[in-house]
Every structure is written in structure tokens, then in C-alpha cells.
Design a protein around this motif. Structure first.
Motif, PDB file in Angstrom:
ATOM      1  N   GLU A   1       0.517  -1.061  -0.632  1.00 26.82           N
ATOM      2  CA  GLU A   1       0.174   0.356   0.292  1.00 26.82           C
ATOM      3  C   GLU A   1       0.738   0.902  -0.162  1.00 26.82           C
ATOM      4  O   GLU A   1       0.517   2.523   0.063  1.00 26.82           O
ATOM      5  CB  GLU A   1      -0.842   0.160   1.292  1.00 26.82           C
ATOM      6  N   ASN A   2       2.169   0.962   0.222  1.00 20.08           N
ATOM      7  CA  ASN A   2       3.192   2.125   0.206  1.00 20.08           C
ATOM      8  C   ASN A   2       3.913   1.936  -0.089  1.00 20.08           C
ATOM      9  O   ASN A   2       5.229   1.886   0.263  1.00 20.08           O
ATOM     10  CB  ASN A   2       3.025   2.489   2.394  1.00 20.08           C
ATOM     11  N   GLU A   3       4.075   2.977  -1.428  1.00 19.85           N
ATOM     12  CA  GLU A   3       5.236   2.789  -2.874  1.00 19.85           C
ATOM     13  C   GLU A   3       6.813   3.715  -1.987  1.00 19.85           C
ATOM     14  O   GLU A   3       8.172   2.847  -1.981  1.00 19.85           O
ATOM     15  CB  GLU A   3       4.803   3.478  -3.967  1.00 19.85           C
ATOM     16  N   THR A   4       6.543   4.334  -0.993  1.00 22.91           N
ATOM     17  CA  THR A   4       7.235   5.606  -0.546  1.00 22.91           C
ATOM     18  C   THR A   4       8.511   4.201   0.364  1.00 22.91           C
ATOM     19  O   THR A   4       9.386   4.189   0.228  1.00 22.91           O
ATOM     20  CB  THR A   4       6.754   6.617   0.047  1.00 22.91           C
ATOM     21  N   ALA A   5       7.450   3.774   1.243  1.00 20.23           N
ATOM     22  CA  ALA A   5       8.117   2.303   2.010  1.00 20.23           C
ATOM     23  C   ALA A   5       8.887   1.910   1.920  1.00 20.23           C
ATOM     24  O   ALA A   5       9.881   1.010   2.050  1.00 20.23           O
ATOM     25  CB  ALA A   5       6.997   2.621   3.325  1.00 20.23           C
ATOM     26  N   THR A   6       8.352   0.892   0.550  1.00 19.79           N
ATOM     27  CA  THR A   6       9.543  -0.238  -0.209  1.00 19.79           C
ATOM     28  C   THR A   6      10.344   0.454  -0.861  1.00 19.79           C
ATOM     29  O   THR A   6      12.027  -0.309  -0.702  1.00 19.79           O
ATOM     30  CB  THR A   6       7.819  -0.469  -1.149  1.00 19.79           C
ATOM     31  N   ARG A   7      10.542   1.849  -1.331  1.00 19.69           N
ATOM     32  CA  ARG A   7      11.423   2.386  -2.422  1.00 19.69           C
ATOM     33  C   ARG A   7      12.977   2.714  -0.637  1.00 19.69           C
ATOM     34  O   ARG A   7      14.051   1.796  -0.919  1.00 19.69           O
ATOM     35  CB  ARG A   7      11.678   3.769  -3.048  1.00 19.69           C
ATOM     36  N   LEU A   8      12.269   2.956   0.384  1.00 17.61           N
ATOM     37  CA  LEU A   8      12.719   2.798   1.486  1.00 17.61           C
ATOM     38  C   LEU A   8      13.942   1.512   1.477  1.00 17.61           C
ATOM     39  O   LEU A   8      14.828   1.262   2.110  1.00 17.61           O
ATOM     40  CB  LEU A   8      12.318   3.656   2.723  1.00 17.61           C
ATOM     41  N   LEU A   9      12.686   0.860   1.781  1.00 18.58           N
ATOM     42  CA  LEU A   9      13.675  -0.823   2.284  1.00 18.58           C
ATOM     43  C   LEU A   9      14.498  -1.147   1.271  1.00 18.58           C
ATOM     44  O   LEU A   9      15.407  -1.934   1.667  1.00 18.58           O
ATOM     45  CB  LEU A   9      12.007  -2.081   2.801  1.00 18.58           C
ATOM     46  N   ARG A  10      14.245  -1.377  -0.222  1.00 15.24           N
ATOM     47  CA  ARG A  10      15.000  -2.204  -0.718  1.00 15.24           C
ATOM     48  C   ARG A  10      16.295  -0.357  -0.629  1.00 15.24           C
ATOM     49  O   ARG A  10      17.198  -1.735  -1.376  1.00 15.24           O
ATOM     50  CB  ARG A  10      14.474  -1.369  -2.499  1.00 15.24           C
ATOM     51  N   ALA A  11      15.978   0.398  -0.493  1.00 14.02           N
ATOM     52  CA  ALA A  11      17.828   1.161  -0.563  1.00 14.02           C
ATOM     53  C   ALA A  11      18.440   0.897   0.847  1.00 14.02           C
ATOM     54  O   ALA A  11      19.446   1.154   0.448  1.00 14.02           O
ATOM     55  CB  ALA A  11      16.871   2.984  -1.053  1.00 14.02           C
ATOM     56  N   MET A  12      18.015   0.951   1.539  1.00 11.85           N
ATOM     57  CA  MET A  12      18.205   0.250   2.759  1.00 11.85           C
ATOM     58  C   MET A  12      19.841  -1.254   2.692  1.00 11.85           C
ATOM     59  O   MET A  12      20.775  -1.929   2.580  1.00 11.85           O
ATOM     60  CB  MET A  12      17.763  -0.325   4.088  1.00 11.85           C
ATOM     61  N   TYR A  13      18.749  -2.424   1.623  1.00  9.59           N
ATOM     62  CA  TYR A  13      19.227  -3.717   1.699  1.00  9.59           C
ATOM     63  C   TYR A  13      19.718  -3.761   0.856  1.00  9.59           C
ATOM     64  O   TYR A  13      20.930  -4.641   0.989  1.00  9.59           O
ATOM     65  CB  TYR A  13      18.280  -4.428   1.037  1.00  9.59           C
ATOM     66  N   PHE A  14      20.336  -2.210  -0.191  1.00  9.29           N
ATOM     67  CA  PHE A  14      21.169  -2.036  -1.569  1.00  9.29           C
ATOM     68  C   PHE A  14      22.337  -0.969  -1.434  1.00  9.29           C
ATOM     69  O   PHE A  14      22.938  -0.609  -2.406  1.00  9.29           O
ATOM     70  CB  PHE A  14      20.660  -2.059  -2.739  1.00  9.29           C
ATOM     71  N   GLY A  15      22.191  -0.751   0.041  1.00  8.62           N
ATOM     72  CA  GLY A  15      22.934   0.698   0.533  1.00  8.62           C
ATOM     73  C   GLY A  15      23.537   0.394   1.249  1.00  8.62           C
ATOM     74  O   GLY A  15      24.465  -0.748   1.351  1.00  8.62           O
TER      75      GLY A  15
END
Length: 184
Positions: A64-78
Motif C-alpha cells: 500500500e505504500n510505495e515510498t516505504a517499499t523504496r526506502l526498504l529496498r534502498a536500505m538493503y541495497f545500501g
């Protein structure tokens, strides 16, 4: 192997500083914004663990929250790509610095037990990377999401259990070494 094993203290201190810097990057760059965006903490921060229902709740939240998804993915790939390796190296070097393996805890130990202690940091590192991979799969659209959903809580528990054991052993070893008479 002599106590201290020739590892300069500055190397351990540098690794500790790098770990703190990457942890700050993770916390202030991703964990805090994620909590602000969703009102919920990232599952990686649940020290007491969680169950599959928490994973399902997170999946729903991320759908339901695309911003949260992007944050989480960026954390795992950062920062989460390098933090487990840095902390594993720090823990391992700290164990080496507090050596020798045959006389820990003020008494002689079986060589197998002593060497098994050196594996604890690597168990942490493997569990942390396993948790990160499981999170990416569980919160994705792949066919393995169901298996990753079941595996994720166990990887988090293994990560924090091995980390807690490492910290307890390191604290005990440091205290014993500090209290023992100096041998010159």
C-alpha cells in the motif's frame, strides 16, 4: 597464538568507527524515515523477534505504500550490503585481540570449543545477510515469497542470538583480561 595476536588496536577502533558510521547511515537514512512514513519499525530492528503474522502485516503495508517499499529496498541495497561484513570483521578481530583460544575464561578449554567461538561472528554475518535476502524475497513478488516469509523470523532470531552471544563473550573476555595480572 599470543594474547592480542598482533592486531593493532587502531584496526579494531577503525572497524568500530566504520560500523558506527554505517549504523548511523542505516538508522537516520532509512529506519527513522521508514517509521515516519509508515508508523511501524523495520522488522530488522525487532530484537525480541517476530512471527509470520508480522511479516504478512509488513507485506500488506509495503503493498500500500510505495515510498516505504523504496526506502526498504534502498536500505538493503545500501548500508545493509556492507554493515554485516563490517560487524563480522569487527567481532572476529575483537575475539582474536582477546585471544588466545586455549586459555579463555581463566582455564584451559578444548580446542574445538575455542575454535567454535571464532565461528560465532560468521554465524552472525551469514544470518544477517540471510535475513536481508529473505526480506527482499518476502517483500517482493517472486514465487519464493512464501518460503522467505517463513524463514525471515528465524533468520532474525539467529542474527540477534549470535550477536548477543558474541557481545556477552567479548565482555567476559575483556573483563577477565583486564583483571588478570600483566605478563611481560
Amino acid at each position: 597464538m599470543k594474547a592480542g595476536s598482533g592486531i593493532p588496536l587502531w584496526v579494531v577502533a577503525l572497524l568500530a568507527a566504520l560500523c558506527l558510521a554505517v549504523l548511523a547511515w542505516t538508522t537516520f537514512g532509512f529506519v527513522v524515515p521508514f517509521k515516519h512514513e509508515t508508523g511501524q519499525a523495520v522488522l530488522d530492528t525487532y530484537f525480541a523477534g517476530y512471527d509470520e503474522s508480522a511479516v504478512f502485516h509488513m507485506q500488506k503495508l509495503l503493498d500500500e505504500n510505495e515510498t516505504a517499499t523504496r526506502l526498504l529496498r534502498a536500505m538493503y541495497f545500501g548500508p545493509e550490503l556492507i554493515f554485516p561484513a563490517l560487524l563480522t570483521a569487527l567481532l572476529f578481530l575483537a575475539f582474536l585481540k582477546l585471544g588466545p583460544v586455549g586459555s579463555w575464561f581463566g582455564q584451559s578449554v578444548h580446542p574445538f570449543v575455542g575454535k567454535a567461538v571464532y565461528l560465532l561472528p560468521f554465524i552472525y554475518g551469514i544470518a544477517d545477510y540471510g535475513e536481508n535476502i529473505s526480506s527482499l524475497i518476502a517483500f517482493g513478488d517472486g514465487a519464493s515469497a512464501s518460503l522467505a516469509t517463513q524463514l525471515l523470523p528465524w533468520m532474525t532470531r539467529l542474527k540477534f542470538a549470535s550477536l548477543a552471544i558474541c557481545f556477552i563473550l567479548l565482555a567476559r573476555l575483556a573483563i577477565i583480561r583486564w583483571l588478570s595480572p600483566r605478563q611481560d
